[in-house]
Design a protein around this motif. Structure first.
Motif, PDB file in Angstrom:
ATOM      1  N   SER A 113      -1.262   3.445 -18.538  1.00  0.00           N
ATOM      2  CA  SER A 113      -1.136   2.061 -18.972  1.00  0.00           C
ATOM      3  C   SER A 113      -1.738   1.139 -17.918  1.00  0.00           C
ATOM      4  N   ASP A 114      -2.059  -0.062 -18.323  1.00  0.00           N
ATOM      5  CA  ASP A 114      -2.603  -1.040 -17.370  1.00  0.00           C
ATOM      6  C   ASP A 114      -1.603  -1.336 -16.258  1.00  0.00           C
ATOM      7  N   LYS A 115      -0.321  -1.367 -16.600  1.00  0.00           N
ATOM      8  CA  LYS A 115       0.702  -1.636 -15.583  1.00  0.00           C
ATOM      9  C   LYS A 115       0.716  -0.534 -14.537  1.00  0.00           C
ATOM     10  N   ARG A 116       0.633   0.719 -14.989  1.00  0.00           N
ATOM     11  CA  ARG A 116       0.625   1.836 -14.062  1.00  0.00           C
ATOM     12  C   ARG A 116      -0.589   1.773 -13.145  1.00  0.00           C
ATOM     13  N   LYS A 117      -1.734   1.417 -13.691  1.00  0.00           N
ATOM     14  CA  LYS A 117      -2.934   1.288 -12.865  1.00  0.00           C
ATOM     15  C   LYS A 117      -2.767   0.186 -11.826  1.00  0.00           C
ATOM     16  N   ARG A 118      -2.195  -0.943 -12.235  1.00  0.00           N
ATOM     17  CA  ARG A 118      -1.977  -2.056 -11.292  1.00  0.00           C
ATOM     18  C   ARG A 118      -0.999  -1.652 -10.194  1.00  0.00           C
ATOM     19  N   ASP A 119       0.045  -0.917 -10.572  1.00  0.00           N
ATOM     20  CA  ASP A 119       1.037  -0.497  -9.583  1.00  0.00           C
ATOM     21  C   ASP A 119       0.420   0.435  -8.548  1.00  0.00           C
ATOM     22  N   ILE A 120      -0.442   1.355  -8.989  1.00  0.00           N
ATOM     23  CA  ILE A 120      -1.084   2.267  -8.037  1.00  0.00           C
ATOM     24  C   ILE A 120      -2.012   1.503  -7.100  1.00  0.00           C
ATOM     25  N   THR A 121      -2.790   0.589  -7.665  1.00  0.00           N
ATOM     26  CA  THR A 121      -3.676  -0.228  -6.829  1.00  0.00           C
ATOM     27  C   THR A 121      -2.872  -1.050  -5.830  1.00  0.00           C
ATOM     28  N   ASP A 122      -1.713  -1.547  -6.273  1.00  0.00           N
ATOM     29  CA  ASP A 122      -0.846  -2.332  -5.399  1.00  0.00           C
ATOM     30  C   ASP A 122      -0.345  -1.478  -4.233  1.00  0.00           C
ATOM     31  N   LYS A 123       0.011  -0.234  -4.512  1.00  0.00           N
ATOM     32  CA  LYS A 123       0.489   0.645  -3.452  1.00  0.00           C
ATOM     33  C   LYS A 123      -0.633   1.043  -2.493  1.00  0.00           C
ATOM     34  N   ILE A 124      -1.835   1.167  -3.003  1.00  0.00           N
ATOM     35  CA  ILE A 124      -2.980   1.437  -2.118  1.00  0.00           C
ATOM     36  C   ILE A 124      -3.188   0.257  -1.176  1.00  0.00           C
ATOM     37  N   ALA A 125      -3.038  -0.955  -1.697  1.00  0.00           N
ATOM     38  CA  ALA A 125      -3.157  -2.146  -0.850  1.00  0.00           C
ATOM     39  C   ALA A 125      -2.072  -2.152   0.222  1.00  0.00           C
ATOM     40  N   ASP A 126      -0.837  -1.749  -0.152  1.00  0.00           N
ATOM     41  CA  ASP A 126       0.246  -1.649   0.832  1.00  0.00           C
ATOM     42  C   ASP A 126      -0.100  -0.634   1.917  1.00  0.00           C
ATOM     43  N   PHE A 127      -0.632   0.499   1.486  1.00  0.00           N
ATOM     44  CA  PHE A 127      -1.011   1.551   2.432  1.00  0.00           C
ATOM     45  C   PHE A 127      -2.037   1.047   3.446  1.00  0.00           C
ATOM     46  N   VAL A 128      -3.054   0.362   2.967  1.00  0.00           N
ATOM     47  CA  VAL A 128      -4.104  -0.147   3.853  1.00  0.00           C
ATOM     48  C   VAL A 128      -3.533  -1.189   4.817  1.00  0.00           C
ATOM     49  N   ALA A 129      -2.684  -2.090   4.301  1.00  0.00           N
ATOM     50  CA  ALA A 129      -2.156  -3.181   5.128  1.00  0.00           C
ATOM     51  C   ALA A 129      -1.123  -2.685   6.135  1.00  0.00           C
ATOM     52  N   LEU A 130      -0.150  -1.902   5.682  1.00  0.00           N
ATOM     53  CA  LEU A 130       0.942  -1.478   6.557  1.00  0.00           C
ATOM     54  C   LEU A 130       0.477  -0.516   7.636  1.00  0.00           C
ATOM     55  N   ASP A 131      -0.420   0.379   7.288  1.00  0.00           N
ATOM     56  CA  ASP A 131      -0.922   1.351   8.266  1.00  0.00           C
ATOM     57  C   ASP A 131      -2.197   0.883   8.961  1.00  0.00           C
ATOM     58  N   MET A 132      -2.632  -0.346   8.637  1.00  0.00           N
ATOM     59  CA  MET A 132      -3.816  -0.932   9.277  1.00  0.00           C
ATOM     60  C   MET A 132      -5.025  -0.012   9.182  1.00  0.00           C
ATOM     61  N   ARG A 133      -5.270   0.476   7.981  1.00  0.00           N
ATOM     62  CA  ARG A 133      -6.430   1.308   7.705  1.00  0.00           C
ATOM     63  C   ARG A 133      -7.612   0.437   7.291  1.00  0.00           C
ATOM     64  N   PRO A 134      -8.842   0.861   7.546  1.00  0.00           N
ATOM     65  CA  PRO A 134     -10.001   0.106   7.058  1.00  0.00           C
ATOM     66  C   PRO A 134     -10.051   0.148   5.529  1.00  0.00           C
ATOM     67  N   VAL A 135     -10.485  -0.946   4.933  1.00  0.00           N
ATOM     68  CA  VAL A 135     -10.491  -1.027   3.472  1.00  0.00           C
ATOM     69  C   VAL A 135     -11.438   0.004   2.869  1.00  0.00           C
ATOM     70  N   ASN A 136     -12.493   0.347   3.584  1.00  0.00           N
ATOM     71  CA  ASN A 136     -13.451   1.295   3.018  1.00  0.00           C
ATOM     72  C   ASN A 136     -12.922   2.727   2.963  1.00  0.00           C
ATOM     73  N   ILE A 137     -11.659   2.919   3.329  1.00  0.00           N
ATOM     74  CA  ILE A 137     -11.069   4.252   3.198  1.00  0.00           C
ATOM     75  C   ILE A 137     -11.018   4.686   1.738  1.00  0.00           C
ATOM     76  N   VAL A 138     -10.961   3.694   0.814  1.00  0.00           N
ATOM     77  CA  VAL A 138     -10.884   4.032  -0.615  1.00  0.00           C
ATOM     78  C   VAL A 138     -12.217   4.587  -1.129  1.00  0.00           C
ATOM     79  N   GLU A 139     -13.283   4.439  -0.346  1.00  0.00           N
ATOM     80  CA  GLU A 139     -14.578   4.960  -0.756  1.00  0.00           C
ATOM     81  C   GLU A 139     -14.823   6.374  -0.233  1.00  0.00           C
TER      82      GLU A 139
END
Length: 337
Positions: free
Chosen positions: A35-61
């Protein structure tokens, strides 16, 4: 019939020598699309992962990250870095609004700040706000860590601090202190702020090393008074008075900051423990008189020692009639039995 089928129609022979036909069935498991909600939630958690662990954004690539996400959630397509960056900015704006409300509600804010240069020779500056909420909870928030493109002069640092105050809506009357290291540019910056009317109550700069030197004995005192399960009242005032005499007296080589901090701590101790008035009626003094470790009351002057001894003596005499009456009652109870 069998002979006819065997020789005339060999392809339809019913001989038992032919193996039976094996039938197989494949089960198809169909998962509903995400569902679109599930996709948004996963993207939201990826953003949390990048921010909280101070990872470079290009890690998703990265190929490894994509393979991991495909294994965890095959129906999810890892977004591009721009999408993740947009999600992080939205989180920042939401968190900032919450912080602005907290800053608006508090009555005073202190700051710590520092500048440094990275291995790539880029200059950075961090500003952190510290305050106590209306629920008496201590909060610390990093307001910003940004590249300081100009030279690290006192004037440039002071200007940048002013910009941060304006961005977060912290008025002059709430700015009470700026804590920094003893670098020459930071010391000069704090002096400039103390003379700037827009910085309101910031009268003294607070050098971290100076504050630590004053507070370290208090940490030791706290540990000594807290190390026993049943803390002794008798040790409280001797330790407080000795700390005032040995660590909180102003010295000629103390900085202005250290003198101000020592004076404030002394005033608070005197007020909390009523050390400036008469002490002979204090339960802490009475406990010290009865404790063999402190009964000499060496932490008091001669007059106060005499008053304390007299108070405890009078108290003991006043208890004597009560003790005699208790003993008589016990004797009479024993006689009746």
């Amino acid at each position: 019939m069998n002979y006819h089928l065997k020789h005339g129609h060999p392809s339809t022979s019913t001989s038992s020598s032919q193996p039976p036909l094996k039938l197989s069935q494949t089960t198809l498991v169909l998962k509903p699309p995400l569902s679109d909600k599930r996709k948004r939630d996963i993207t939201d958690k990826i953003a949390d992962f990048v921010a909280l662990d101070m990872r470079p954004v290009n890690i998703v690539e990265g190929e490894g990250f994509k393979q991991m996400m495909k294994f965890i959630e095959p129906g999810y397509t890892v977004p591009k870095r721009d999408t993740v960056m947009h999600a992080i900015k939205n989180k920042y704006n939401t968190t900032k609004q919450v912080l602005l409300e907290k800053l608006k509600a508090c009555t005073a804010v202190s700051f710590t700040t520092d500048t440094w240069t990275s291995n790539q020779m880029d200059g950075y500056m961090t500003v952190t706000a510290h305050f106590i909420s209306q629920e008496w909870q201590l909060h610390s928030f990093v307001l910003e860590t940004k590249v300081l493109e100009v030279s690290h002069t006192a004037a440039n640092i002071a200007e940048r601090l002013g910009e941060v105050m304006e961005e977060f809506g912290i008025p002059p009357e709430k700015r009470v202190a700026v804590v920094h290291d003893n670098a020459a540019n930071m010391v000069l910056c704090a002096q400039q702020l103390s003379q700037n009317p827009s910085w309101g109550n910031v009268g003294n700069s607070l050098i971290a090393e100076d504050i630590v030197s004053v507070l370290r004995p208090m940490i030791t005192l706290t540990e000594l008074l807290s190390q026993d399960v049943n803390a002794s009242l008798s040790a409280t005032l001797p330790m407080l008075v000795n700390m005032k005499r040995r660590h909180l007296l102003s010295r000629d080589d103390d900085s202005t900051t250290v003198k101000a901090v020592k004076k404030k701590i002394t005033e608070e101790i005197d007020k909390r423990w009523e050390l400036t008035g008469s002490l002979e009626g204090s339960i802490y003094i009475q406990a010290a008189v009865l404790d063999p470790r402190f009964k000499s009351l060496s932490f008091l002057d001669a007059e106060k020692r005499d008053d304390a001894y007299a108070t405890v003596s009078d108290l003991a005499e006043s208890l004597s009639p009560a003790e005699e009456a208790t003993a008589q009652r016990e004797d009479s109870s024993g006689t009746e039995e």
